[in-house]
Design an enzyme around this catalytic site. Structure first.
Site, PDB file in Angstrom:
ATOM      1  N   GLU A  18       0.809  -1.215   0.000  1.00 29.20           N
ATOM      2  CA  GLU A  18       0.000   0.000   0.000  1.00 29.20           C
ATOM      3  C   GLU A  18       0.846   1.270   0.000  1.00 29.20           C
ATOM      4  O   GLU A  18       0.494   2.269  -0.639  1.00 29.20           O
ATOM      5  CB  GLU A  18      -0.948  -0.012   1.204  1.00 29.20           C
ATOM      6  CG  GLU A  18      -2.023  -1.079   1.157  1.00 29.20           C
ATOM      7  CD  GLU A  18      -1.544  -2.463   1.603  1.00 29.20           C
ATOM      8  OE1 GLU A  18      -2.330  -3.427   1.521  1.00 29.20           O
ATOM      9  OE2 GLU A  18      -0.361  -2.572   2.038  1.00 29.20           O
ATOM     10  N   HIS A  54     -12.023  -5.883   6.876  1.00 33.61           N
ATOM     11  CA  HIS A  54     -12.933  -5.873   5.734  1.00 33.61           C
ATOM     12  C   HIS A  54     -14.200  -5.067   5.992  1.00 33.61           C
ATOM     13  O   HIS A  54     -14.999  -4.893   5.072  1.00 33.61           O
ATOM     14  CB  HIS A  54     -13.337  -7.302   5.349  1.00 33.61           C
ATOM     15  CG  HIS A  54     -12.200  -8.152   4.888  1.00 33.61           C
ATOM     16  ND1 HIS A  54     -11.334  -8.760   5.769  1.00 33.61           N
ATOM     17  CD2 HIS A  54     -11.758  -8.469   3.645  1.00 33.61           C
ATOM     18  CE1 HIS A  54     -10.421  -9.440   5.088  1.00 33.61           C
ATOM     19  NE2 HIS A  54     -10.647  -9.273   3.797  1.00 33.61           N
TER      20      HIS A  54
END
Length: 683
Positions: free
Chosen positions: A413, A484
């Site tokens: 990321e 999530h």
């Protein structure tokens, strides 16, 4: 890649005398400033951070002499004073930076001293997070390769910063993409007081990368001007001609302490300190000029006298320069957004076929990519055959726009966002969209780059704006559990310099995304993923629809209570308001913020003045969530209009559980909103 022989283009005998004179002037001016810098702090004038470069003279002179301004791109680190001087910055500009004057070309006094930059020449501003600019250098190199320009991106750093994970991400990515970037490691043996043996198992840290397929490693003596010049020339040639990365390791010595807040007497022996003084690169270069009869003692003394005059004049001019004003702190926090003439309030009355949230995003991305050919998108798992992102938001884009504009990023990321920062530096016409992570919860590894990018515009005094849109699939109600289903906007909102938007309906998603892509600056675009396919979020989406930042939308008008909300809970709030109306209990106004930063305070206050009661609802945790900021604003600016305490509804102060029973226990629902609203109405 095996180190090949470096051709000797520069020697003491063959280098023209005018070139040698230029180098000696740079070396003496640089060393004079280096030695004078601590005196400014002693006199309380400034320069509270100074990292002396003495002992790095050879390699820093060489880097700057091989940098071509307005063509090459360079990312110097905090010890690169001579590098900046050799690149073309003046003694006065360096002192202006040291004493933090308003006319400092690096930052106008906003950034730490010794962080030298001149963005208009492609000498880029870097942060104090050591080594993180390697990612920016790789991003620029990606643009250089895409636009087929025969120039190079140069990243300079100390050897200890190579321990940072994002440095490995940068070099791994440059190796994989075969990019024209030179990573210079200036190895002086220490990371502040930590010896190199405590940083890496290799005696030469560049050799940690010896197994990389496309990366060439060159070693040189960073104390020696000629060896450094030859090595840098070859590194640049190879990077440009082969379009592959180079690591140039320069062995240096640190003649003084790490900085003026460090004392090397506490950890270096007399013998070691005497050794590094003996190997002073400036002294060695001077002796060579005399030994080979290239200059006489009188000629060198004349140059040295000129140096004193240069320093004296630079000091005088810098001391007379203006200081930054207190009011200027508000300049360049946010870059200029696009102003919509057709949709100034972000509203429309168009009728027709409704489109799903995901369709609105996909079609808007494609439309903007057609509109601006200098738009790019990358991220994890988002461009392979018929798949377009884990939720298929970017489906079909690679097929239409090609692999050079739409491509996969590695599972890194920091690399995804850091190279976006770098690529946007190449040209302000470039717009970058990144899927910062597959889920918002996975964004945390990119936070160092997020923070750095957030203040690039401010830190550079308005000279560089990272024109990036970060897309994150956010929120729960999908049974995803930890990593999530979390919300992170409350944590991000405390960091200035980033616009944060959070649409609830398809038309707002399209309008805000279009505005983000057409605006300068950094935008965090949060997408409530459970709404991608939800018919509740489907709306008519006008062609070329735009939603300005900082414009809330009244989704339901009312008189008895205001619900302030955004994202998934907008729909839950509308359902609760409908139930209250059907039961004859209240007429509730629902305000969909759409934009958290900037915030439409006017719309909020106007509604509160009308209803006199407020319920703040969001999916994130109540404790520490964005609703706390909303409550504080209302308490400060609307207290006199309130007939009841402000109430908040959000998630419990726990992670979101995976089991659906646990998830329902954590996340807000219609019943909780209804009950809280009812309590307020009855107050």
């Amino acid at each position: 890649m095996k180190d090949l022989k470096v051709p000797k283009l520069y020697t003491i005998k063959t280098t023209p005398k005018e070139t040698l004179e230029k180098w000696y002037r740079l070396l003496t001016v640089g060393r004079a400033i280096d030695e004078k810098a601590p005196n400014y702090l002693k006199q309380a004038i400034g320069w509270s951070y100074h990292a002396p470069y003495a002992g790095h003279d050879g390699i820093q002179l060489a880097i700057g002499q091989h940098f071509e301004k307005n063509k090459d791109h360079i990312f110097p680190y905090y010890r690169d004073m001579l590098t900046a001087l050799s690149c073309g910055m003046t003694a006065e500009e360096i002192i202006l930076n040291g004493i933090s004057k308003a006319t400092d070309p690096s930052s106008g006094g906003r950034h730490m001293s010794n962080h030298l930059a001149k963005p208009e020449w492609n000498i880029h501003s870097v942060s104090s997070a050591t080594g993180n600019h390697t990612l920016h250098a790789v991003g620029v190199a990606r643009a250089i390769k895409y636009y087929d320009e025969k120039v190079v991106s140069i990243s300079s750093q100390g050897e200890s910063s190579v321990s940072e994970g994002y440095v490995y991400e940068a070099i791994t990515g440059a190796d994989k993409e075969e990019l024209p970037v030179v990573f210079v490691f200036q190895d002086n043996g220490y990371g502040i007081s930590v010896p190199k043996k405590d940083q890496t198992a290799q005696r030469k840290v560049a050799n940690n990368f010896s197994g990389f397929k496309n990366t060439r490693i060159i070693h040189c003596n960073g104390k020696d001007v000629f060896d450094s010049m030859n090595a840098m020339a070859e590194a640049k040639r190879f990077a440009i001609e082969e379009s592959k990365p180079v690591i140039l390791q320069a062995n240096c010595v640190r003649m003084g302490s790490h900085s003026n807040s460090d004392d090397h007497l506490l950890y270096r022996s007399d013998a070691e300190r005497n050794y590094v003084t003996e190997y002073d690169p400036l002294g060695k270069f001077r002796r060579l000029l005399l030994r080979y009869n290239r200059f006489s003692e009188e000629e060198l003394q004349t140059i040295e006298a000129d140096t004193k005059a240069v320093i004296k004049a630079a000091h005088k001019a810098a001391m007379a320069a203006p200081d930054p004003t207190p009011e200027s702190i508000h300049d360049f926090v946010f870059a200029e957004p696009m102003v919509s003439e057709k949709y100034p309030e972000g509203l429309h009355n168009e009728e027709g076929e409704k489109k799903k949230f995901i369709t609105a995003l996909n079609e808007t991305l494609k439309a903007e990519f057609r509109e601006n050919p200098d738009t790019f998108i990358w991220g994890q798992d988002m461009a392979n055959k018929d798949k377009g992102g884990i939720f298929n938001v970017s489906k079909g884009m690679q097929q239409e726009f090609g692999e050079k504009r739409v491509f996969n990023g590695p599972i890194a990321e920091d690399f995804i966002l850091g190279t976006a920062n770098g690529m946007s530096r190449y040209d302000e016409k470039i717009r970058v969209v990144v899927e910062g992570a597959e889920f918002a919860d996975y964004f945390w590894p990119a936070m160092e780059q997020y923070v750095d990018t957030s203040h690039d515009y401010w830190r550079s005094n308005g000279k560089f704006s990272p024109n990036i849109t970060i897309r994150l699939a956010s929120g729960g109600y999908i049974g995803g559990g930890m990593y999530h289903s979390q919300n992170i906007e409350g944590s991000l909102a405390a960091i200035p310099g980033v616009r944060i938007v959070y649409p609830s309906f398809a038309d707002d998603a399209a309008g805000l995304l279009r505005t983000s892509l057409r605006s300068k600056g950094l935008t965090m675009f949060m997408e409530p993923k459970t709404l991608y396919q939800d018919p509740k979020a489907a709306t008519v989406v006008p062609d070329d629809f735009e939603v300005p930042f900082g414009k809330a939308r009244v989704r339901r008008e009312g008189t008895d209570l205001t619900i302030i909300t955004y994202g998934n809970t907008t729909h839950l709030s509308l359902d609760a308001a409908k139930k209250l109306a059907e039961e004859g209990l209240a007429n509730v106004e629902v305000i969909d913020l759409r934009s958290l930063v900037p915030l439409d305070e006017e719309a909020i206050l106007n509604s509160v003045k009308k209803t006199n009661k407020v319920l703040v609802v969001h999916e994130d945790k109540v404790f520490g969530g964005f609703g706390g900021e909303l409550s504080a604003i209302l308490n400060e600016k609307a207290f006199e209009y309130l007939d009841a305490p402000i109430k908040r509804v959000g998630s419990t102060y726990t992670p979101v559980g995976f089991n659906r029973i646990l998830e329902r226990a954590v996340l807000p629902n219609v019943e909780r909103i209804y009950n809280a609203a009812k309590e307020l109405i009855e107050y």
